[in-house]
Design an enzyme around this catalytic site. Structure first.
Site, PDB file in Angstrom:
ATOM      1  N   ARG A  48     -33.529 -27.683  28.117  1.00  6.24           N
ATOM      2  CA  ARG A  48     -32.253 -27.492  28.801  1.00  6.24           C
ATOM      3  C   ARG A  48     -31.115 -28.309  28.204  1.00  6.24           C
ATOM      4  O   ARG A  48     -31.339 -29.425  27.725  1.00  6.24           O
ATOM      5  CB  ARG A  48     -32.395 -27.862  30.283  1.00  6.24           C
ATOM      6  CG  ARG A  48     -33.286 -26.913  31.027  1.00  6.24           C
ATOM      7  CD  ARG A  48     -33.512 -27.327  32.468  1.00  6.24           C
ATOM      8  NE  ARG A  48     -34.261 -26.285  33.171  1.00  6.24           N
ATOM      9  CZ  ARG A  48     -35.576 -26.108  33.058  1.00  6.24           C
ATOM     10  NH1 ARG A  48     -36.295 -26.913  32.297  1.00  6.24           N
ATOM     11  NH2 ARG A  48     -36.175 -25.123  33.703  1.00  6.24           N
ATOM     12  N   HIS A  93     -33.554 -22.847  26.623  1.00 12.64           N
ATOM     13  CA  HIS A  93     -34.254 -22.188  25.516  1.00 12.64           C
ATOM     14  C   HIS A  93     -33.359 -21.285  24.659  1.00 12.64           C
ATOM     15  O   HIS A  93     -33.730 -20.168  24.297  1.00 12.64           O
ATOM     16  CB  HIS A  93     -35.436 -21.382  26.048  1.00 12.64           C
ATOM     17  CG  HIS A  93     -36.538 -22.218  26.645  1.00 12.64           C
ATOM     18  ND1 HIS A  93     -36.750 -23.537  26.308  1.00 12.64           N
ATOM     19  CD2 HIS A  93     -37.504 -21.913  27.571  1.00 12.64           C
ATOM     20  CE1 HIS A  93     -37.799 -24.002  26.990  1.00 12.64           C
ATOM     21  NE2 HIS A  93     -38.260 -23.060  27.766  1.00 12.64           N
ATOM     22  N   HIS A 135     -43.812 -22.038  22.314  1.00 12.27           N
ATOM     23  CA  HIS A 135     -43.960 -22.007  23.771  1.00 12.27           C
ATOM     24  C   HIS A 135     -45.234 -21.305  24.225  1.00 12.27           C
ATOM     25  O   HIS A 135     -45.217 -20.515  25.185  1.00 12.27           O
ATOM     26  CB  HIS A 135     -42.716 -21.352  24.376  1.00 12.27           C
ATOM     27  CG  HIS A 135     -42.397 -21.771  25.764  1.00 12.27           C
ATOM     28  ND1 HIS A 135     -43.159 -21.415  26.849  1.00 12.27           N
ATOM     29  CD2 HIS A 135     -41.389 -22.524  26.255  1.00 12.27           C
ATOM     30  CE1 HIS A 135     -42.622 -21.913  27.946  1.00 12.27           C
ATOM     31  NE2 HIS A 135     -41.545 -22.598  27.605  1.00 12.27           N
ATOM     32  N   ASP A 138     -43.093 -30.416  34.955  1.00  8.04           N
ATOM     33  CA  ASP A 138     -42.136 -29.737  34.076  1.00  8.04           C
ATOM     34  C   ASP A 138     -41.268 -30.838  33.479  1.00  8.04           C
ATOM     35  O   ASP A 138     -40.064 -30.886  33.716  1.00  8.04           O
ATOM     36  CB  ASP A 138     -41.322 -28.712  34.874  1.00  8.04           C
ATOM     37  CG  ASP A 138     -40.634 -27.695  33.978  1.00  8.04           C
ATOM     38  OD1 ASP A 138     -40.692 -27.867  32.744  1.00  8.04           O
ATOM     39  OD2 ASP A 138     -40.041 -26.741  34.510  1.00  8.04           O
ATOM     40  N   GLU A 185     -44.961 -28.453  24.859  1.00  7.84           N
ATOM     41  CA  GLU A 185     -43.950 -28.082  23.872  1.00  7.84           C
ATOM     42  C   GLU A 185     -43.468 -29.337  23.160  1.00  7.84           C
ATOM     43  O   GLU A 185     -42.768 -30.159  23.751  1.00  7.84           O
ATOM     44  CB  GLU A 185     -42.774 -27.405  24.581  1.00  7.84           C
ATOM     45  CG  GLU A 185     -43.161 -26.196  25.387  1.00  7.84           C
ATOM     46  CD  GLU A 185     -42.254 -25.998  26.607  1.00  7.84           C
ATOM     47  OE1 GLU A 185     -41.024 -26.005  26.446  1.00  7.84           O
ATOM     48  OE2 GLU A 185     -42.795 -25.864  27.719  1.00  7.84           O
TER      49      GLU A 185
END
Ligand code: BGC
Length: 364
Positions: A88, A113, A187, A259, A324
């Site tokens: 982000r 992304h 990803h 996350d 990631e």
């Protein structure tokens, strides 16, 4: 090209046509042990990674779709190459050399992304490579100046290699003709028990990080590098992913699970171990090494049973996880984070290796 028993190979077959009429091929990298990685030119999407379990049986350990139409219209970035900026950017804007750049806000107030049509949604040029250590292919894409609001013409090359040691190696390179910001990643959603095998709660995860970057309610880092000690983010010793996933820690509530970006413990600028995942039922092990400073651990929180995968099964929350490797989220607005600025004359180089093995050799 073409398969010959025992030798590594690169094969190509048609996979379909995008909504805007572009033909897309599917490539299969096979190594001399019979393991394979399949990917498509659309988004550089890795559609399958077939590696052995402890009994030697090959199985696909990434989530994905059967058809291009699903990748083209509704994919939550399954297996894709992500750019120009993975993760982000807060408020969908950043300032570079005194100029403010506005991006598409495609995730609440933020850019996620790469924007509306990131590198996951473009057709890459693919060339098979002759590589003595396995099967390999180079993917290239030139992003025009101003694409998705980012300055500079960005030339990107990514090499996928499946080595004969069952490693998937991803080498990234990028050059620009104007100062810009870049954060490239891959990803894949993994489930080491096999695609469609259910939840990933029992996978034992180790992340080589003493610190992580706490976020606000929109998942933008606060700027702090916080210690993982005493939190659900302490994965320094192997822990089941599900052990603390329902913790009431506000960070876990913001992410609806994990996350978050972890600040990797590194020594030097070369490859260093980022994470290890062990799946007890299949015995599969994945070890990730990277040159990147961070890894985003995402526990598939937004999978909500509305997507059906290639194995004919629904994907529900935590049916797959992503690790990631990347620079930290919102780095263009966080001067204290490692820089993501790329200038003309420089070459961005980054490597991540996913090594697949099993516990078979550890068993009595
Ligand atoms: C992000 C998640 C997002 C997911 C999209 C991850 O990289 O961290 O917040 O929902 O990508 O599939």
């Amino acid at each position: 090209m073409g398969t010959s028993a025992g030798a590594s190979s690169v094969d190509k077959t048609p996979f379909g046509t995008t909504q805007d009429g572009k033909a897309v091929d599917l490539y299969t990298l096979t190594n001399d042990r019979g393991a394979s990685v399949k990917f498509i030119a659309y988004g550089g999407i890795i559609t399958a990674i077939n590696v052995p379990d402890r009994s030697g049986k090959l199985g696909n350990i990434v989530l994905g779709f059967k058809d291009l139409a699903d990748y083209d219209s509704r994919s939550p970035y399954f297996g894709a190459l992500i750019g120009r900026y993975g993760n982000r950017i807060g408020g969908a804007k950043f300032t570079l050399d005194g100029t403010q750049y506005q991006l598409a806000a495609n995730n609440g107030p933020n850019s996620l992304h790469g924007g509306r049509k990131g590198f996951d949604k473009v057709v890459w040029t693919v060339e098979p490579l002759t590589n003595l250590s396995g099967a390999a292919a180079r993917l290239s894409y030139t992003s025009p100046d101003g694409e998705e609001g980012y300055p500079g013409t960005l030339t990107v090359r990514v090499v996928y290699t499946l080595t004969d040691d069952n490693e998937l190696r991803i080498d990234y390179e990028a050059k620009t003709d104007k100062p810009t910001v870049v954060n490239l990643t891959s990803h894949s959603y993994f489930n080491l028990a096999g695609d469609g095998a259910g939840g990933i709660d029992d996978h034992i995860l180790t992340i080589n990080a003493d610190r992580y970057t706490p976020v606000d309610a929109t998942l933008i880092p606060t700027g702090q590098l916080a210690s993982v000690t005493g939190t659900p983010f302490d994965f320094r010793h192997g822990m089941p992913i599900g052990a603390r996933i329902r913790a009431s820690d506000p960070q876990m509530v913001y992410g609806r699970g994990y996350d978050h970006n972890f600040v990797l413990n590194r020594s030097g600028s070369g490859l260093s171990l980022a994470a290890r995942v062990y799946e007890p039922r299949s015995g599969r092990i994945m070890e990730i090494s990277t040159t990147e400073p961070g890894v985003q651990f995402y526990s598939g929180n937004f999978l909500d049973a509305t997507l059906v995968g290639a194995a004919g099964r629904q994907y529900r929350q935590t049916d797959g996880f992503c690790l990631e490797t990347q620079h930290f989220p919102d780095s263009p607005n966080k001067p204290s984070f490692p820089t993501t600025v790329l200038k003309p004359g420089e070459t961005l180089k980054s490597t991540t290796i996913y090594k697949f093995s099993t516990d078979a050799s550890e068993m009595p």
